[in-house]
Design an enzyme around this catalytic site. Structure first.
Site, PDB file in Angstrom:
ATOM      1  CE  LYS A 115      42.834  33.559  43.467  1.00  0.00           C
ATOM      2  NZ  LYS A 115      42.285  34.776  43.065  1.00  0.00           N
TER       3      LYS A 115
HETATM    4  N1  GLU Z   1      43.865  36.922  45.954  1.00  0.00           N
HETATM    5  C1  GLU Z   1      43.809  38.590  45.769  1.00  0.00           C
HETATM    6  C2  GLU Z   1      42.719  38.815  44.903  1.00  0.00           C
HETATM    7  O1  GLU Z   1      42.192  37.793  44.589  1.00  0.00           O
HETATM    8  C3  GLU Z   1      45.034  39.180  45.369  1.00  0.00           C
HETATM    9  C4  GLU Z   1      46.019  39.012  44.633  1.00  0.00           C
HETATM   10  C5  GLU Z   1      46.784  39.742  44.120  1.00  0.00           C
HETATM   11  O2  GLU Z   1      46.993  40.802  44.932  1.00  0.00           O
HETATM   12  O3  GLU Z   1      47.491  39.327  42.946  1.00  0.00           O
HETATM   13  O4  GLU Z   1      42.143  40.247  44.322  1.00  0.00           O
END
Ligand code: GLU
Length: 425
Positions: A115
């Site tokens: 993240k």
């Molecule tokens: N930000 C989204 C989540 O928390 C999607 C992450 C992604 O598609 O890699 O799952």
């Protein structure tokens, strides 16, 4: 020998990460021999903190703090979104990266967890400033991202526009067009049909699957949605399309309620013009704190972490909570819902639709062959239903909550990978 606790977290920035650690502690007794490796889940693999200086439109230079965390890469490259928000902290990004590890493993995607984020209020920047911020940040984290290393995606405060800039910056730096470096891109540069609504669609699919289990019809049911951004908006529309009634909605500007039902398409038009749900004429304004306690069958928290705590969990009046947000419910609130018989579909299953279609996008980019929207939606629904069913079975067999069951499935997969790969050197 006992490992030292992490030293780079000072007590004042502990929050979501502690919630995550408590969730891991709850699952450890169910891991059998794999519990030997559980410390792996409690430590991010690597953390990058970057300074992001940009020229502002008035000629001054502003510095922003950015992060990219690889929580785990045993099962594949790191994968997870990029958040732009004024309250982003390292501890939050660590927790969000760890939840990606659990989420990706819970639905069986061949990814670890990652993240990123920048502490910035994007509403205060011009489009040009956001573009410079995004490009400089991408360059700074360029040393650890890549189609086979770490694949960012949108999260709160970012979307397809930022992903196009990220793809372009990375592509310029490596000297080739690299669509597979990010997902959630615009369709015309290698994005996938169905990605935009995928998280909300997954929330609906898992909520409907849970409702089936307890004999609750979706048609005619009442739905409350906290957060009317990408996730809450799509979830509200898809619930509405299936005959449910959206009775209350909130966002940062306020909360509105109408027991006769709010048309989410009409509300979307209003929000587009007015910038938020506040003042929506076809519903009555209610205090934001009352939203989560509005009577309904389905409650969809789709905003920030730590919204449902022991302070309000006793007052929640719903049958099913489908977590569109990451980390909206604290462990103490989870206990209250267990006691009250309210079913919580945890974030790591309920909102996994986004990263699932990200995975489809990444696979399509590698093959340069693209599926239709119907094909994407059908694949998404099948995978989400299968994952929900597997977690439901574990919850029944072990008599645990769906969250603990999802963590049992996911942690077993991650730690099995660890035990097979062995410890280097
Ligand atoms: N930000 C989204 C989540 O928390 C999607 C992450 C992604 O598609 O890699 O799952």
């Amino acid at each position: 020998m006992k490992s030292e606790p992490l030293s780079y977290l000072c007590s004042d920035n502990i929050g979501p990460w502690e919630i995550y650690l408590a969730q891991v502690d709850r699952v450890t007794p169910y891991l059998g021999k794999l519990a030997f490796w559980v410390e792996d889940l409690k430590r991010p693999k690597r953390i990058l903190v970057v300074d992001v200086p940009i020229q502002m439109d008035d000629g001054s230079v502003a510095h922003f703090e950015g992060y990219r965390v690889h929580h785990n890469t045993f099962r594949g490259p790191a994968k997870g979104g990029i958040r732009y928000h004024q309250d982003v902290t390292l501890s939050e990004v660590m927790a969000l990266s760890a939840w990606m590890t659990i989420k990706n493993a819970a639905v069986g995607l061949p990814y670890g967890g990652g993240k990123g984020g920048i502490r910035v209020d994007p509403r205060k920047l011009s489009p040009g400033e956001i573009e410079r911020l995004t490009r400089r940040y991408t360059s700074e984290i360029g040393i650890i991202i890549g189609p086979d290393k770490d694949i960012p995606a949108p999260d709160m405060g970012t979307g397809a526009r930022e992903m196009a800039w990220m793809m372009d910056t990375y592509s310029m730096n490596v000297g080739r067009t690299a669509p597979g470096v990010v997902t959630g891109k615009p369709i015309s540069v290698g994005g996938s049909l169905g990605r935009q609504d995928a998280t909300g669609r997954g929330v609906f699919v898992t909520a409907a699957a849970a409702a089936e289990k307890i004999g609750l019809p979706v048609e005619g049911s009442r739905v409350v949605v906290q957060g009317f951004g990408n996730v809450g908006n799509a979830a509200a529309r898809i619930f509405h399309d299936h005959g449910a009634k959206i009775v209350a909605v909130s966002d940062v500007t306020g909360a509105v309620r109408n027991d006769a039902g709010i048309d989410p398409y009409d509300l979307t038009q209003y929000v587009r013009q007015m910038g938020g749900v506040k003042g929506y004429p076809k519903a009555e304004a209610i205090p934001a704190a009352d939203l989560l306690t509005t009577p309904c069958e389905f409650l969809v928290p789709a905003a920030l972490e730590k919204q449902i705590t022991e302070a309000n969990a006793w007052k929640v009046q719903c049958k099913i909570i489908a977590e569109g947000a990451n980390g909206p419910t604290t462990p103490a609130a989870d206990d209250i819902f267990n006691e009250r018989g309210i079913l919580v579909i945890p974030d790591v299953i309920a909102n996994a639709g986004g990263v699932t279609v990200s995975y489809f996008e990444w696979v399509q980019d590698f093959n340069s062959f693209f599926w239709t929207e119907d094909e994407i939606n059908a694949k998404l629904e099948r995978l989400m239903r299968q994952s929900f069913e597997a977690v439901w079975q574990v919850a029944q067999d072990k008599k645990v909550s769906l969250r603990t069951a999802a963590y049992i499935v996911a942690a077993t997969r991650v730690l099995e990978a660890r035990s097979l790969l062995g410890l280097y050197p």
